[in-house]
Design a protein around this motif. Structure first.
Motif, short mmCIF file in Angstrom:
data_model
loop_
_atom_site.label_atom_id
_atom_site.label_comp_id
_atom_site.label_asym_id
_atom_site.label_seq_id
_atom_site.Cartn_x
_atom_site.Cartn_y
_atom_site.Cartn_z
N THR A 261 0.85 -1.18 0.00
CA THR A 261 0.00 0.00 0.00
C THR A 261 0.89 1.23 0.00
O THR A 261 1.72 1.41 0.89
CB THR A 261 -0.91 0.00 1.25
N LYS A 262 0.69 2.11 -1.00
CA LYS A 262 1.58 3.26 -1.16
C LYS A 262 1.21 4.46 -0.30
O LYS A 262 2.05 5.26 0.05
CB LYS A 262 1.67 3.65 -2.63
N LYS A 263 -0.04 4.66 0.07
CA LYS A 263 -0.50 5.67 1.03
C LYS A 263 0.05 7.08 0.80
O LYS A 263 0.55 7.71 1.72
CB LYS A 263 -0.13 5.26 2.46
N ASP A 264 0.00 7.61 -0.37
CA ASP A 264 0.46 8.98 -0.66
C ASP A 264 1.88 9.24 -0.15
O ASP A 264 2.16 10.26 0.46
CB ASP A 264 -0.50 10.01 -0.05
N LEU A 265 2.76 8.31 -0.39
CA LEU A 265 4.14 8.45 0.06
C LEU A 265 4.97 9.16 -1.00
O LEU A 265 4.68 9.07 -2.19
CB LEU A 265 4.73 7.07 0.34
N PRO A 266 6.03 9.83 -0.57
CA PRO A 266 6.92 10.47 -1.55
C PRO A 266 7.69 9.41 -2.34
O PRO A 266 7.79 8.26 -1.93
CB PRO A 266 7.86 11.29 -0.67
N SER B 105 10.12 3.31 -5.70
CA SER B 105 8.70 3.09 -5.40
C SER B 105 7.78 3.45 -6.57
O SER B 105 6.62 3.04 -6.57
CB SER B 105 8.29 3.89 -4.16
N ASN B 106 8.26 4.19 -7.55
CA ASN B 106 7.41 4.57 -8.67
C ASN B 106 7.42 3.55 -9.81
O ASN B 106 6.66 3.68 -10.77
CB ASN B 106 7.82 5.95 -9.21
N THR C 206 10.88 7.40 4.45
CA THR C 206 9.78 7.38 5.42
C THR C 206 9.96 6.36 6.53
O THR C 206 9.23 6.38 7.51
CB THR C 206 8.44 7.08 4.71
#
Length: 135
Positions: free
Chosen positions: A35-40, A66-67, A98
């Motif tokens: 789950t990526k959860k609006d992460l940078p 992550s992208n 993070t």
């Protein structure tokens, strides 16, 4: 011919059931989803630690942006041999900016594996597969 095949199957079953005293060498980790959860934008990696002593690192995967798309199979660095059937491990998903993203306990009592080449570890935030071989 069928006696030879039967003997081979019996020998395979006997040796496969004796993995309790052998070490498992972790070789690769596959990140299937998380789950990526609006992460940078960051690099993600997986750390495997001993559940009783979280300072004892069993293995760390290579980092992955992550992208980029998943699933991805990553090599493991600093991997050590571990008697997984005797010790419970914890699988930790980290982001380099993070920190800890998700954690899941991996209790080997949940696995009834004859050829443990891959073990899935899942929760609501991540889906990871550990791969390796017996030594």
């Amino acid at each position: 011919m069928k006696y030879i095949t039967l003997a081979a199957i019996i020998a395979l079953c006997i040796t496969a059931c004796r993995k309790d005293d052998q070490n498992f060498k972790l070789k690769t980790i596959t990140i299937n989803a998380y789950t990526k959860k609006d992460l940078p934008l960051q690099r993600i990696y997986v750390r495997i630690v001993d559940a009783a002593d979280t300072q004892r690192i069993i293995g760390i995967s290579a980092a992955y942006p992550s992208n980029l798309p998943l699933p991805v199979t990553l090599g493991v660095t600093s991997a050590m041999k571990q008697a997984l059937y005797k010790n419970t491990c914890r699988v930790l998903l980290y982001g380099d900016s993070t920190g800890l993203l998700s954690s899941q306990k991996m209790n080997m009592d949940n696995y009834k594996i004859i050829f443990p080449l891959e073990m899935d570890v899942k929760n609501e935030d991540m889906d990871i597969t550990l791969s390796g071989s017996w030594d």
